[in-house]
Design a protein around this motif. Structure first.
Motif, PDB file in Angstrom:
ATOM      1  N   PHE A 166       0.644  -1.381  -0.106  1.00 19.28           N
ATOM      2  CA  PHE A 166      -0.093  -0.094   0.091  1.00 19.28           C
ATOM      3  C   PHE A 166       0.780   1.204  -0.085  1.00 19.28           C
ATOM      4  O   PHE A 166       0.708   2.286  -0.640  1.00 19.28           O
ATOM      5  CB  PHE A 166      -1.023  -0.091   1.261  1.00 19.28           C
ATOM      6  CG  PHE A 166      -1.874  -1.037   1.283  1.00 19.28           C
ATOM      7  CD1 PHE A 166      -2.448  -1.502  -0.068  1.00 19.28           C
ATOM      8  CD2 PHE A 166      -2.518  -1.397   2.502  1.00 19.28           C
ATOM      9  CE1 PHE A 166      -3.360  -2.742   0.099  1.00 19.28           C
ATOM     10  CE2 PHE A 166      -3.518  -2.593   2.417  1.00 19.28           C
ATOM     11  CZ  PHE A 166      -4.027  -2.878   1.178  1.00 19.28           C
ATOM     12  N   ILE A 167       1.844   1.200   0.800  1.00 21.26           N
ATOM     13  CA  ILE A 167       2.837   2.682   1.037  1.00 21.26           C
ATOM     14  C   ILE A 167       3.642   2.885  -0.198  1.00 21.26           C
ATOM     15  O   ILE A 167       3.410   4.071  -0.708  1.00 21.26           O
ATOM     16  CB  ILE A 167       3.805   2.331   2.078  1.00 21.26           C
ATOM     17  CG1 ILE A 167       3.046   2.291   3.527  1.00 21.26           C
ATOM     18  CG2 ILE A 167       4.885   3.422   2.103  1.00 21.26           C
ATOM     19  CD1 ILE A 167       4.018   1.721   4.560  1.00 21.26           C
ATOM     20  N   THR A 168       3.972   1.653  -0.952  1.00 15.11           N
ATOM     21  CA  THR A 168       4.611   1.960  -2.248  1.00 15.11           C
ATOM     22  C   THR A 168       3.510   2.164  -3.359  1.00 15.11           C
ATOM     23  O   THR A 168       4.047   3.342  -4.278  1.00 15.11           O
ATOM     24  CB  THR A 168       5.306   0.468  -2.826  1.00 15.11           C
ATOM     25  OG1 THR A 168       6.278   0.504  -1.735  1.00 15.11           O
ATOM     26  CG2 THR A 168       6.035   0.582  -4.114  1.00 15.11           C
ATOM     27  N   LEU A 169       2.483   1.749  -3.385  1.00 18.43           N
ATOM     28  CA  LEU A 169       1.515   2.116  -4.633  1.00 18.43           C
ATOM     29  C   LEU A 169       1.138   3.612  -4.513  1.00 18.43           C
ATOM     30  O   LEU A 169       0.741   4.048  -5.397  1.00 18.43           O
ATOM     31  CB  LEU A 169       0.326   1.062  -4.404  1.00 18.43           C
ATOM     32  CG  LEU A 169      -0.537   1.094  -5.589  1.00 18.43           C
ATOM     33  CD1 LEU A 169       0.033   1.016  -6.841  1.00 18.43           C
ATOM     34  CD2 LEU A 169      -1.988   0.050  -5.295  1.00 18.43           C
ATOM     35  N   ASP A 170       0.995   4.024  -3.158  1.00 14.31           N
ATOM     36  CA  ASP A 170       0.563   5.345  -2.911  1.00 14.31           C
ATOM     37  C   ASP A 170       1.585   6.452  -3.488  1.00 14.31           C
ATOM     38  O   ASP A 170       1.142   7.616  -3.846  1.00 14.31           O
ATOM     39  CB  ASP A 170       0.640   5.695  -1.195  1.00 14.31           C
ATOM     40  CG  ASP A 170      -0.093   6.854  -1.162  1.00 14.31           C
ATOM     41  OD1 ASP A 170      -1.301   7.399  -1.565  1.00 14.31           O
ATOM     42  OD2 ASP A 170       0.708   7.849  -0.203  1.00 14.31           O
ATOM     43  N   LYS A 171       2.832   6.134  -3.975  1.00 15.40           N
ATOM     44  CA  LYS A 171       3.689   6.770  -4.591  1.00 15.40           C
ATOM     45  C   LYS A 171       3.615   6.795  -6.166  1.00 15.40           C
ATOM     46  O   LYS A 171       4.512   7.375  -6.861  1.00 15.40           O
ATOM     47  CB  LYS A 171       5.094   6.303  -4.163  1.00 15.40           C
ATOM     48  CG  LYS A 171       5.279   6.337  -2.936  1.00 15.40           C
ATOM     49  CD  LYS A 171       6.713   5.612  -2.586  1.00 15.40           C
ATOM     50  CE  LYS A 171       7.014   5.621  -0.959  1.00 15.40           C
ATOM     51  NZ  LYS A 171       8.661   5.098  -0.825  1.00 15.40           N
ATOM     52  N   GLY A 181       8.983   2.982 -11.172  1.00 17.21           N
ATOM     53  CA  GLY A 181       9.437   3.436  -9.796  1.00 17.21           C
ATOM     54  C   GLY A 181       8.607   2.332  -8.990  1.00 17.21           C
ATOM     55  O   GLY A 181       9.253   1.679  -7.724  1.00 17.21           O
ATOM     56  N   VAL A 182       7.185   2.197  -9.028  1.00 15.97           N
ATOM     57  CA  VAL A 182       6.616   1.270  -8.118  1.00 15.97           C
ATOM     58  C   VAL A 182       7.132   0.002  -7.983  1.00 15.97           C
ATOM     59  O   VAL A 182       7.475  -0.586  -7.038  1.00 15.97           O
ATOM     60  CB  VAL A 182       5.078   1.536  -8.361  1.00 15.97           C
ATOM     61  CG1 VAL A 182       4.413   0.597  -7.463  1.00 15.97           C
ATOM     62  CG2 VAL A 182       4.550   2.880  -7.901  1.00 15.97           C
ATOM     63  N   SER A 183       7.052  -0.689  -9.432  1.00  9.49           N
ATOM     64  CA  SER A 183       7.561  -1.696  -9.529  1.00  9.49           C
ATOM     65  C   SER A 183       8.891  -2.265  -9.099  1.00  9.49           C
ATOM     66  O   SER A 183       9.112  -3.228  -8.542  1.00  9.49           O
ATOM     67  CB  SER A 183       7.371  -2.102 -10.929  1.00  9.49           C
ATOM     68  OG  SER A 183       6.230  -2.042 -11.624  1.00  9.49           O
ATOM     69  N   ALA A 184       9.959  -1.267  -9.261  1.00 10.37           N
ATOM     70  CA  ALA A 184      11.299  -1.421  -8.812  1.00 10.37           C
ATOM     71  C   ALA A 184      11.446  -1.489  -7.263  1.00 10.37           C
ATOM     72  O   ALA A 184      11.767  -2.410  -6.700  1.00 10.37           O
ATOM     73  CB  ALA A 184      12.245  -0.263  -9.276  1.00 10.37           C
ATOM     74  N   GLU A 185      10.370  -0.748  -6.685  1.00 11.53           N
ATOM     75  CA  GLU A 185      10.395  -0.578  -5.182  1.00 11.53           C
ATOM     76  C   GLU A 185       9.902  -1.798  -4.462  1.00 11.53           C
ATOM     77  O   GLU A 185      10.359  -2.393  -3.540  1.00 11.53           O
ATOM     78  CB  GLU A 185       9.882   0.415  -4.519  1.00 11.53           C
ATOM     79  CG  GLU A 185       9.961   0.813  -3.269  1.00 11.53           C
ATOM     80  CD  GLU A 185       9.417   2.035  -2.703  1.00 11.53           C
ATOM     81  OE1 GLU A 185       8.604   2.081  -1.589  1.00 11.53           O
ATOM     82  OE2 GLU A 185       9.819   3.226  -3.196  1.00 11.53           O
ATOM     83  N   LEU A 186       9.096  -2.301  -5.186  1.00  8.29           N
ATOM     84  CA  LEU A 186       8.203  -3.393  -4.594  1.00  8.29           C
ATOM     85  C   LEU A 186       9.124  -4.734  -4.596  1.00  8.29           C
ATOM     86  O   LEU A 186       9.147  -5.647  -3.970  1.00  8.29           O
ATOM     87  CB  LEU A 186       6.883  -3.877  -5.288  1.00  8.29           C
ATOM     88  CG  LEU A 186       5.627  -2.687  -5.150  1.00  8.29           C
ATOM     89  CD1 LEU A 186       4.573  -3.062  -5.988  1.00  8.29           C
ATOM     90  CD2 LEU A 186       5.425  -2.876  -3.776  1.00  8.29           C
ATOM     91  N   VAL A 187       9.878  -4.902  -6.007  1.00  5.52           N
ATOM     92  CA  VAL A 187      10.796  -5.889  -5.975  1.00  5.52           C
ATOM     93  C   VAL A 187      12.127  -5.869  -5.148  1.00  5.52           C
ATOM     94  O   VAL A 187      12.559  -6.846  -4.396  1.00  5.52           O
ATOM     95  CB  VAL A 187      10.980  -6.280  -7.425  1.00  5.52           C
ATOM     96  CG1 VAL A 187      12.112  -7.125  -7.839  1.00  5.52           C
ATOM     97  CG2 VAL A 187       9.791  -6.480  -8.256  1.00  5.52           C
ATOM     98  N   GLU A 188      12.593  -4.635  -5.343  1.00 11.02           N
ATOM     99  CA  GLU A 188      13.853  -4.661  -4.729  1.00 11.02           C
ATOM    100  C   GLU A 188      14.084  -4.329  -3.403  1.00 11.02           C
ATOM    101  O   GLU A 188      14.714  -4.819  -2.421  1.00 11.02           O
ATOM    102  CB  GLU A 188      14.771  -3.397  -5.530  1.00 11.02           C
ATOM    103  CG  GLU A 188      14.848  -3.754  -6.890  1.00 11.02           C
ATOM    104  CD  GLU A 188      15.458  -2.722  -7.647  1.00 11.02           C
ATOM    105  OE1 GLU A 188      15.683  -1.565  -6.972  1.00 11.02           O
ATOM    106  OE2 GLU A 188      15.585  -2.816  -9.078  1.00 11.02           O
ATOM    107  N   SER A 189      12.988  -3.408  -2.801  1.00  6.65           N
ATOM    108  CA  SER A 189      12.977  -3.137  -1.459  1.00  6.65           C
ATOM    109  C   SER A 189      12.042  -4.028  -0.688  1.00  6.65           C
ATOM    110  O   SER A 189      12.143  -4.011   0.439  1.00  6.65           O
ATOM    111  CB  SER A 189      12.465  -1.516  -1.350  1.00  6.65           C
ATOM    112  OG  SER A 189      13.656  -0.851  -1.954  1.00  6.65           O
TER     113      SER A 189
END
Length: 426
Positions: free
Chosen positions: A198-203, A211-219
């Protein structure tokens, strides 16, 4: 050496004309909310640090200004940690203080309770245009109403408030946290990963899908295949017309709780008359998350084409008050981005103010008699001594927030009538 009189970085001073604009906007909003049955309350700027860091504030918990305990001595003992130094923090929103307020005073409040708050909040943001470390929020909340009547009333009152101050061309975006949870479950995301999702999708509005996809996978450590499925599912729902939302969701997510569909259908139907009469448009947006961790149901935002961020946002937070009261209480709220809408209006909404401009030899009693007469007629008025060139002084009066003036000249007959003129008239 000359001292620096600038306010702290990320804050600002407000001159009288700017405050007059803000007061005028607040007065219009307050009148609308009062008309809709909301009661104004006030809560302290300081809250217990444990309450502010309870895991429900999302990214904002990283931006809290913490306050040192009283009685600390120097040097500090070895091994003293941050938790030993801090017991309070400045509030980062008005919702968390409201839940504590309701827990303390619910026995004295009506049910449902319609609350209105206006006040400063603090976040340790990186200062930039339109983003301050101290800013004002303007919130309405309904506590104790379990049905979507609360959502409908909150949206209706907020749209009416924006209409009253002349902010037109807005779009109301509606979604539901339970829908996003169903999407996450549908593509196989583990429940413990949902909050981070949720937090990442909010960005999404800021960093885009890549950017969302990269953060969900990498972070966040989510599988790339699952993230791709999430994106495909959400994009498919994003173009759905608001009148087709319920049927489309029922087909796309067969396991979605029937109550979610019923609630969305009721909200859409309840807002239909408002959509026809207001200056706003409406859309369903499955990417809408809202960054706070306390939302449990429908969420909504209002956007304006001239603002890169939403001008209002809120949603349902049924489990938050239970932390203060020890039992669950349904709750829903909507917050206007006061600073953003004042900037969008461009300082054109200030109220009337009359300058009683008097020459030095006009008796004080006569000046005050004219000011009193204006005030008794409901006109805000203030005496101002004549100085310098007449035209230049009129320009200064305009800059100071005056809208008209009365000129009491030299050797004037006190019995003669006086005339009020708009500023700018020569």
């Amino acid at each position: 050496m000359k001292s620096d009189n600038s306010p702290p970085r990320g804050t600002r001073d407000l001159l009288p004309a700017a405050v007059a604009d803000r007061d005028h906007v607040l007065a219009a909003i307050t009148e609308v909310y009062r008309h809709h049955g909301y009661h104004r309350i006030e809560t302290p700027a300081l809250e217990d640090i444990g309450r502010l860091t309870g895991g429900q504030g999302g990214e904002n918990e990283k931006l809290i200004y913490r306050v040192l305990r009283r009685g600390l001595t120097e040097p500090l003992a070895e091994g003293v940690g941050l938790a030993d130094l801090v017991d309070l923090g400045l509030r980062y929103d008005l919702t968390v203080p409201l839940t504590r307020f309701y827990g303390a005073h619910h026995a004295q409040l009506p049910l449902p309770f319609r609350s209105f708050q206006f006040g400063p909040v603090w976040r340790a943001e990186r200062p930039q245009k339109g983003r301050y470390r101290q800013f004002y929020q303007c919130d309405i909340d309904i506590i104790g109403e379990e049905s979507v009547l609360a959502e409908i009333e909150l949206i209706e009152a907020t749209v009416a408030a924006l209409d009253a101050i002349g902010l037109t061309g807005t779009t109301v975006r509606i979604s539901d946290r339970r829908l996003l949870a169903a999407v996450a479950e549908h593509v196989g995301l583990p429940e413990q990963a949902w909050d981070g999702f949720f937090i990442t999708l909010d960005k999404l509005d800021k960093i885009g899908w890549d950017g969302v996809s990269a953060e969900l996978v990498e972070s966040r450590g989510l599988a790339a295949e699952a993230v791709t499925m999430v994106r495909t599912q959400i994009e498919r729902l994003r173009s759905v017309a608001i009148d087709d939302v319920v049927d489309t969701l029922a087909d796309a997510l067969p396991s979605l709780d029937e109550q979610v569909l019923t609630d969305l259908g009721s909200t859409i139907a309840g807002l239909a008359p408002l959509a026809e009469s207001s200056g706003s448009t409406w859309e369903f947006d499955p990417t809408l998350v809202r960054g706070m961790g306390y939302y449990t149901g429908q969420v909504f935002e209002i956007v304006h084409p001239d603002s890169s961020s939403s001008v209002a946002g809120g949603g349902r937070y049924d489990r938050l008050i239970g932390r203060s009261l020890g039992r669950e209480v349904p709750a829903c709220g909507f917050s206007i981005g006061f600073e953003r809408i004042v900037d969008l209006l461009g300082g054109t909404r200030r109220g009337e103010q009359v300058a009683v401009l008097y020459e030095t030899d006009v008796p004080a009693a006569e000046v005050l008699a004219v000011a009193r007469e204006l005030r008794s007629a409901g006109r805000p008025a203030a005496p101002v001594r004549r100085r310098g060139k007449f035209g230049a002084q009129l320009d200064r009066l305009t800059d100071w927030g005056f809208t008209s003036f009365v000129h009491l000249g030299t050797r004037r007959d006190s019995a003669a009538p006086w005339a009020e003129r708009p500023l700018g008239e020569r």
